[in-house]
Design a protein around this motif. Structure first.
Motif: not given
Length: 789
Positions: A376-386
């Protein structure tokens, strides 16, 4: 003026309207009648939009992802089962297994052996090469974050042996290509942790294990699967190539020659699919891969500036799919400058992780069950958790009855829109606008009206608008009745209505259930049928208000329903159910409603003629919701309106009557032009009151076959009522002597005339009509007997 004279006037309005309204979005085989859009933010660089088209060919449901490639914390990658794409996985599990905030299905694959058809790249590593070359396009993003779409080719596929000779490689991570006898297949850990190993299909299989430095570790023949070396690979072959490989020794150096055009090592990710749909802002004159027909579809593309990736799915589960050319037109309309087709049909799936949620959920509708797919094609939020930045306050429904419970859920996210887990015990609640109390995360309103729930976690707050409804005036069940096999289960939901027809779901903790005749058990909304043939009922008691649900298990049995508690009777408390005087003026009059006048007995004929006689005597207008026999027509001396297989509009004094045709299970299925005409006619309603006349119900087993169309119909009239302040009554031919209810202040009312489904009628109880009294904008009704003793 008789209704049949109105038809010719309506036809001209249809022609005029068609030339104006139909200049909307046109496609191969449909025209959009109306559309609706909703949008949600998944992260700073990703939004999800749902688009619903209601068309002359039915509903079309579209989900769209817009991914901003210029956002530093947003990325797109090829995804598959974390254990390797040998084992397929549905998109929802694939998204969660890889930590994606959104995902769709990817490439076409062999449904028996699971191998991927096209080229794929993940994190700069080539996973598969094109199985077919020339027809199947590839979407890719290079190391500079620039997207492209093109037809990839394999330019070199071979293994160089220690003596300098080469053997051809037929595929990469493709188990279906092992047994040709003239080539070999390379397997990496992306396919699976272990090699294919010996099987009935590959009895002479030779496997060569190679480490990350291209040194032979082991030559294996006739053995089962074994772990693939980390960073290395295995070479698998049968036939003549297997004999060559068997001569290799531990420590031998081999060279893997695999290259593609364009070079795969220039790309961060790539996934293949089918034909190019849009090329440089235009639809190609010919598709390289034709998948004809109307199906569920998945497509991916990007904008002209190459800053945004657009991913779309079109469902085909209880809705209309699209053809390839329609999909191309859709991608153009969404802003794609280049776009291509991904796998579709049963594979079409989109999963998204809503803001504040920790898990992705299937967003689109799939037929039956979610199919396991290869990638599949995945979309990611790569920001660290704050730290916690904002909270969402949610409930299953914003409507709730006074004295009942509604569970409130609080979800949190940080400044980069990553989910932040919240201890529900740390949430404090308050209410404004109405009185109420909280029991943990459960809200119980103590007064009716519009309110706002405020949730607080530390210094962060969130709100939820709610509507507290007064007393329950009606109780409804889904399903309407239970007809169930012995020993099986079904879910039962309960809806309450207030006196104005506003609805709210009732939570199970607010229902006291009583089971009659031992038909089964019910707990947490799940009914489990007994193991015997029985008939009985479930009785729901909600703060002293009762509703009864009839149950038949297996073949059923005798059951005395008189033992059931008396249920709520909406008519007895309905303020509009009373006789009022009228002055027979333009805005003060009454009219009669009678159902079908078909007859198969002399008695039914006499009943229909009696209705006509009363109409002539006491009313200036009569509305028939079914067929009208010739004898009745000849006896009438007043204007009449009748429902049937046509549509039209009739203004009578201060009210407007719209006649619609739903004889084939809905407006659209009865006449494709009808919806457009109806919407246009609503814009020119002159009267203070609108009466919509139908030959069949909107809801229920005999109503619209497509409940989405029924809901759209009701929503359309509800918006009309809110925008204009006019009353809306829906008059239809029912299956009981009399019935009425309110749905959000829209009145439904019916009479069956002589169409009682049997060969005889009790003239004192079954022969009935409805008297509707209009005094300006105040409308009342009475259910009346045609005959009195």
């Amino acid at each position: 003026m008789k209704y049949r004279k109105v038809i010719s006037m309506c036809l001209s309005s249809i022609i005029i309207f068609s030339s104006i309204f139909m200049n909307g979005i046109a496609a191969d085989a449909y025209t959009v009648i109306t559309s609706n859009e909703s949008q949600q933010i998944l992260s700073r660089g990703v939004t999800e939009k749902n688009i619903t088209y209601f068309t002359t060919d039915g509903f079309i449901n579209i989900n769209v992802l817009d991914v901003d490639l210029s956002d530093n914390n947003t990325s797109i990658s090829t995804i598959f089962n974390p254990s390797g794409f040998k084992d397929r996985m549905d998109v929802e599990d694939m998204a969660n297994g890889n930590g994606a905030i959104a995902a769709v299905n990817g490439d076409f694959f062999d449904t028996k052996q699971g191998f991927i058809v096209g080229a794929s790249v993940k994190d700069g590593n080539l996973l598969t090469v094109p199985y077919y070359q020339g027809n199947y396009a590839t979407f890719a993003i290079d190391k500079n974050n620039v997207p492209s779409i093109g037809y990839w080719k394999s330019t070199s596929l071979s293994i160089t042996l220690p003596d300098g000779s080469q053997i051809p490689v037929s595929a990469l991570n493709n188990v279906g290509s092992i047994g040709s006898g003239t080539s070999c297949v390379i397997f990496t850990k992306d396919w699976n942790d272990e090699t294919p190993g010996l099987s009935d299909s590959y009895k002479d299989l030779v496997e060569v294990l190679v480490d990350k430095n291209n040194s032979v570790l082991e030559v294996r023949q006739g053995e089962g699967p074994v772990a693939i070396p980390d960073g290395g690979y295995s070479i698998d072959a049968t036939g003549d190539i297997a004999k060559v490989l068997s001569n290799l020794k531990q420590g031998d150096k081999v060279i893997k020659n695999i290259s593609t055009d364009p070079p795969f090592d220039n790309f961060k990710m790539a996934v293949s699919g089918g034909t190019i749909l849009v090329q440089n802002g235009s639809i190609p004159s010919q598709f390289t891969d034709n998948v004809d027909g109307i199906y569920a579809r998945t497509a991916i593309g990007y904008t002209e500036d190459k800053k945004h990736v657009i991913i779309a799915t079109v469902d085909n589960a209880n809705t209309r799919g699209m053809t390839e050319s329609e999909l191309a037109q859709l991608m153009l309309s969404l802003g794609a400058y280049n776009a291509m087709n991904l796998d579709g049909g049963g594979s079409t799936q989109m999963a998204i992780r809503p803001l504040g949620d920790s898990q992705a959920k299937l967003q689109n509708e799939v037929p039956g069950f979610e199919r396991n797919v290869a990638n599949g094609v995945g979309v990611f939020n790569t920001a660290p958790t704050g730290n916690l930045y904002a909270i969402k306050v949610e409930a299953d429904s914003p409507n709730i009855f006074v004295g009942t419970h509604r569970a409130i859920t609080v979800k949190g996210y940080d400044a980069n829109y990553q989910p932040v887990k919240i201890d529900q015990n740390s949430v404090s609640f308050s209410i404004s606008g109405i009185a109420g109390r909280f029991d943990g995360n459960e809200f119980i309103p103590q007064s009716s009206g519009d309110g706002v729930i405020i949730a607080r976690v530390g210094n962060v707050t969130g709100t939820l608008k709610i509507k507290a409804l007064d007393a329950i005036a009606d109780i409804r069940f889904t399903p309407y009745s239970v007809n169930i096999d012995k020993g099986t289960t079904t879910s039962i939901s309960v809806i309450g209505k207030d006196i104005n027809g506003y609805r709210a779901p009732i939570e199970d903790r607010d229902i006291s259930w009583t089971v009659y005749n031992n038909v089964g058990t019910i707990s947490d909304g799940i009914f489990k049928a007994a193991n015997n043939d029985l008939s009985g009922a479930l009785s729901a008691n909600i703060n002293g208000k009762v509703g009864n649900l009839m149950v038949k298990v297996g073949q059923g049995s005798d059951f005395d329903a008189s033992q059931l508690p008396k249920p709520l009777n909406f008519e007895s408390i309905d303020s509009k159910n009373k006789e009022v005087s009228v002055s027979n003026t333009n805005d003060s009059f009454k009219f009669m409603v009678f159902g079908d006048t078909d007859y198969n007995t002399l008695l039914k004929l006499q009943i229909s003629l009696k209705a006509a006689s009363i109409a002539n005597k006491d009313y200036p207008l009569v509305v028939f919701t079914g067929d009208v026999n010739d004898k009745v027509l000849k006896s009438l001396t007043i204007p009449y309106i009748k429902a049937g297989n046509s549509y039209g509009v009739y203004d009578f004094r201060n009210s407007t009557f719209i006649m619609l045709d739903d004889t084939n299970g809905g407006l659209l299925s009865s006449n494709k032009d009808q919806w457009s005409w109806f919407l246009n006619t609503l814009n020119s309603v002159k009267g203070d009151n609108l009466f919509v006349v139908l030959p069949k119900p909107v809801w229920g087993s005999d109503g619209f076959k497509d409940t989405k169309e029924a809901q759209l119909f009701e929503d359309t009239l509800q918006k009309f009522r809110e925008d204009t302040g006019k009353n809306v009554w829906i008059i239809y031919n029912g299956d009981t002597p009399f019935y009425t209810t309110l749905n959000d202040n829209i009145r439904y009312i019916s009479n069956y005339g002589t169409n009682n489904g049997g060969g005889s009628m009790d003239i004192y109880n079954d022969a009935r009509y409805i008297s509707i009294m209009v005094n300006g904008k105040d409308i009342y009704y009475q259910d009346k007997n045609l005959f009195t003793k």
